[in-house]
Design a protein around this motif. Structure first.
Motif, PDB file in Angstrom:
ATOM      1  N   ARG A   5       0.989  -1.175  -0.069  1.00 18.10           N
ATOM      2  CA  ARG A   5      -0.030  -0.092  -0.024  1.00 18.10           C
ATOM      3  C   ARG A   5       1.008   1.157   0.094  1.00 18.10           C
ATOM      4  O   ARG A   5       1.988   1.537   0.496  1.00 18.10           O
ATOM      5  N   GLN A   8      -1.662   6.474   2.760  1.00 19.86           N
ATOM      6  CA  GLN A   8      -3.143   5.805   3.158  1.00 19.86           C
ATOM      7  C   GLN A   8      -3.829   5.804   2.034  1.00 19.86           C
ATOM      8  O   GLN A   8      -5.315   5.815   2.298  1.00 19.86           O
ATOM      9  N   ASN A 166       0.377  11.210  -0.059  1.00 20.77           N
ATOM     10  CA  ASN A 166       0.799   9.753   0.304  1.00 20.77           C
ATOM     11  C   ASN A 166       2.044   9.402  -0.129  1.00 20.77           C
ATOM     12  O   ASN A 166       2.635   8.147   0.041  1.00 20.77           O
ATOM     13  N   ASP A 190       2.713   8.443   7.958  1.00 18.81           N
ATOM     14  CA  ASP A 190       2.258   7.036   7.197  1.00 18.81           C
ATOM     15  C   ASP A 190       2.291   7.659   5.515  1.00 18.81           C
ATOM     16  O   ASP A 190       1.216   7.348   4.901  1.00 18.81           O
TER      17      ASP A 190
END
Length: 304
Positions: A5, A8, A166, A190
């Motif tokens: 991933r 987020q 991100n 994150d």
């Protein structure tokens, strides 16, 4: 290749990404190389509107139009260019970003970008307006996620704390360890790093001697020519793996780095870069040794 991933977002990318800047203007050759990368498990292709003044996006759009939903597609914005005059200037204004995304989508023959990156950035930019613009593009479905491509600590800090980015694309390799001072701050939010230049202009490959003579005769960053050769000899001496494999393992060692973005100008180079990848982590003692051999450089400009 295991997908992970990105930040987020709901985007999952492979540990290797194909940077498209070096693909060239031969459409069939570029298409074949993209097909080969995808066949070998790579799902992320990175381009920018400025590459060959839009032609790179056009070539990629044609190459991936039948497999668009199988890949993660990234492009960049901020360099306002004139294709005819081959001139450009920095323009991160909301008006230009809205204009540029539509032009990129048309060239890429797609309705959306998975990831849209600000292609640089300065602390004097209208950062809050830029962030709001990217958020609007997400709401409209033109992009799935956004981030920045920058090595300026003050710019990175601003976006880390003021936006919902991100990803951050940064030059990072075993000889250019400057991003490491920012990793803790980035990981805390994150956000993930896309590491461009993992092979340091080809220096960290089986062509190391040739590339040093060709591209690093005057040194590389703060490494003088002779020092560079000594460091690379030391790196190669204590591992059975080839230099390119060590280079990728080092870059991907920390979880904050989601993918190594490499370029290739030939099918042979592409396959060699892919073959260098291994999912195995470096043993902790080897990782520490590599850090002791190389320099922990710091960014000297654009500090906080």
């Amino acid at each position: 290749m295991k997908k992970q991933r990105l930040g987020q977002s709901d985007i999952y990318i492979t540990p290797l990404s194909l940077g498209a800047m070096s693909l060239g203007k031969d459409k069939q050759k570029a298409s074949n190389m993209i097909d080969e990368a995808i066949y070998n498990g790579i799902n992320h292709i990175d381009t920018a509107d400025l590459y060959d003044f839009g032609e790179n996006e056009r070539i990629i759009g044609e190459a991936v139009k039948e497999k668009r939903h199988d890949i993660i597609l990234t492009s960049k914005v901020g360099n306002h260019f004139n294709k005819e005059k081959k001139e450009w200037f920095w323009d991160p204004s909301p008006a230009y970003i809205h204009q540029a995304i539509d032009a990129s989508l048309k060239r890429l023959q797609t309705d959306y970008l998975d990831l849209y990156l600000l292609h640089g950035g300065t602390i004097e930019d209208p950062i809050d307006d830029i962030i709001e613009t990217f958020e609007r593009l997400k709401e409209k479905g033109k992009i799935r996620a956004y981030g920045i491509s920058s090595i300026r600590p003050n710019v990175i800090d601003a976006y880390v704390h003021r936006s919902n980015i991100n990803a951050i694309m940064m030059q990072y390799n075993i000889l250019d360890r400057r991003p490491e001072e920012l990793f803790a701050k980035i990981a805390e939010k994150d956000i993930h790093v896309l590491a461009r230049g993992p092979f340091a202009k080809g220096i960290l490959t089986d062509q190391t001697i040739v590339q040093i003579e060709k591209k690093a005769k005057e040194g590389y960053l703060s490494y003088a020519y002779e020092q560079l050769k000594e460091v690379l000899t030391s790196i190669s001496s204590f591992q059975k793996s080839n230099l390119a494999t060590i280079a990728l393992q080092y870059v991907l060692q920390q979880d904050v780095v989601r993918s190594a973005v490499f370029g290739a100008s030939s099918m042979d180079q592409l396959n060699k870069n892919i073959a260098a990848y291994t999912s195995e982590k470096l043993p902790p003692d080897i990782y520490i040794q590599l850090q002791s051999i190389t320099k922990q450089l710091l960014y000297e400009q654009h500090r906080l």
